[in-house]
Design a protein around this motif. Structure first.
Motif, mmCIF file in Angstrom:
data_model
loop_
_atom_site.group_PDB
_atom_site.id
_atom_site.type_symbol
_atom_site.label_atom_id
_atom_site.label_comp_id
_atom_site.label_asym_id
_atom_site.label_seq_id
_atom_site.Cartn_x
_atom_site.Cartn_y
_atom_site.Cartn_z
ATOM 1 N N SER A 1 0.824 -1.201 0.000
ATOM 2 C CA SER A 1 0.000 0.000 0.000
ATOM 3 C C SER A 1 0.864 1.260 0.000
ATOM 4 O O SER A 1 1.905 1.319 0.654
ATOM 5 N N GLN B 1 -0.413 -1.283 -4.526
ATOM 6 C CA GLN B 1 0.393 -1.137 -5.722
ATOM 7 C C GLN B 1 0.801 -2.463 -6.347
ATOM 8 O O GLN B 1 1.418 -2.486 -7.408
ATOM 9 N N ALA C 1 -5.004 1.943 -1.639
ATOM 10 C CA ALA C 1 -3.966 2.379 -2.587
ATOM 11 C C ALA C 1 -2.908 1.303 -2.788
ATOM 12 O O ALA C 1 -1.707 1.580 -2.779
ATOM 13 N N SER D 1 -3.328 2.902 -8.500
ATOM 14 C CA SER D 1 -3.465 1.779 -7.583
ATOM 15 C C SER D 1 -4.300 0.689 -8.224
ATOM 16 O O SER D 1 -4.998 0.910 -9.219
#
Length: 365
Positions: free
Chosen positions: A40, A354, A352, A341
């Motif tokens: 995140s 990744q 968020a 994201s």
């Protein structure tokens, strides 16, 4: 045949005139699997593991039908609703019933004219041809995580021309811009963000054998308004140029686009894709996408994503799939407004994250 009989029975219960329909079909997608997201960009968020729905294609239930009016003229309709699937209820994020598509059309030698909530020409370019993962927020490796482009719009009048020697064109217009599901474009899905906004798009296409080339140009123009406590812009100009070539052993694709939000930000974005057949039923999917956001009143942002996946068809309607994606936000602006994201089929990007991994099964009916 059984689906058509069931659909006709349902239509008959809804209204007696529906019996005149020549052909009504119930269709849909049921998609479930395991999804992991991690890395995140925000503090306080651990990785997430869950059985989710719509992680390679959004779950949906739809009705479509056609009626032959004679002299080469046909009437048709589509009414399609998103379904959450892994919990009760419909996918109401974009308006509930009919949220995916809801339109009526007339077709003939002149082409097709359709009115209602529909896919945009830009989405047809990306999802239908260039992105091997379908350009849907459900798939962790979708270009849509980074590449900004509207998927569907309300109140859209669209014209699709006949094909002449491989060439065709799509034109669309709305005088009440709403229903856009895209984030990072300056207006998002806040339907109060535009007052009397108008949008048009035109997309010429050439498709012949292994070659596909398409251009999409669209513009949104409206009065600046106050929405959610923020000023929103009045003009967006965008274009995308992309294509694919199928070599047989691999199908490669590329797209470059600019999304210019006046006095706010100019997004310059591009992607490379590939799909490699494996035997008669499998295919390896791969993509790389990058976006540079040139912010007028702040730091520029650069984000990229690479993804890889595999899909295996068990039949014409059922497939197994897996995918992995990694997003690089190290070049993003400090405030994170234009970072990227991993999303999901409802457009949610909470956490968020990744990086993402999925494995599941999809059935179409």
């Amino acid at each position: 045949m059984q689906k058509k009989l069931i659909a006709l029975a349902v239509a008959g219960l809804m209204s007696a005139p529906a019996f005149a329909q020549s052909n009504v079909t119930i269709y849909g997608v049921v998609d479930f699997g395991y999804k992991w997201t991690g890395d995140s960009a925000l503090s306080g968020y651990d990785s997430r593991s869950a059985i989710d729905s719509g992680i390679s294609a959004g779950n949906r239930l739809g009705f479509k039908g056609t009626e032959d009016l004679g002299n080469g003229l046909k009437a048709s309709f589509v009414y399609e609703t998103g379904i959450v699937g892994d919990r009760s209820g419909s996918n109401g994020l974009w308006g509930g019933a009919g949220s995916r598509q809801s339109y009526i059309a007339l077709s003939g030698n002149f082409g097709t004219v359709a009115l209602g909530r529909q896919y945009t020409p830009a989405h047809a370019l990306l999802a239908g041809n260039i992105d091997p993962f379908g350009f849907g927020k459900g798939t962790v490796a979708s270009l849509a995580n980074v590449y900004i482009s509207p998927a569907r719009l309300d109140n859209l009048a669209a014209y699709v021309s006949p094909t002449f020697g491989g060439f065709s064109v799509v034109a669309a217009y709305t005088n009440q811009y709403s229903g856009d599901e895209t984030s990072g474009n300056g207006f998002g899905n806040d339907e109060d963000a535009w007052t009397d906004a108008r949008a048009w798009a035109i997309a010429p296409t050439y498709k012949n054998g292994p070659v596909y080339v398409a251009l999409n140009v669209h513009q949104i123009r409206g009065n600046a308004a106050e929405a959610s406590g923020q000023n929103v812009v009045g003009t967006v100009k965008a274009w995308d140029l992309g294509g694919t070539y199928d070599f047989g052993v691999v199908k490669v694709g590329a797209v470059y686009g600019v999304n210019d939000i006046k006095d706010v930000v100019k997004h310059k974005q591009w992607a490379l894709t590939a799909a490699v057949p494996v035997g008669a039923a499998g295919k390896v999917q791969a993509s790389f996408v990058r976006r540079k956001s040139e912010v007028d009143a702040g730091s520029d942002a650069r984000v990229s994503q690479w993804g890889i996946g595999y899909e295996h068809a068990l039949s014409k309607r059922t497939a197994l799939y897996t995918a992995y994606a990694d997003i690089n936000n190290k070049g993003a602006a400090d405030d994170g407004v234009y970072s990227a994201s991993i999303g999901d089929a409802t457009g949610t990007t909470e956490g968020a994250y990744q990086r993402g991994f999925t494995v599941g099964v999809r059935h179409s009916f």
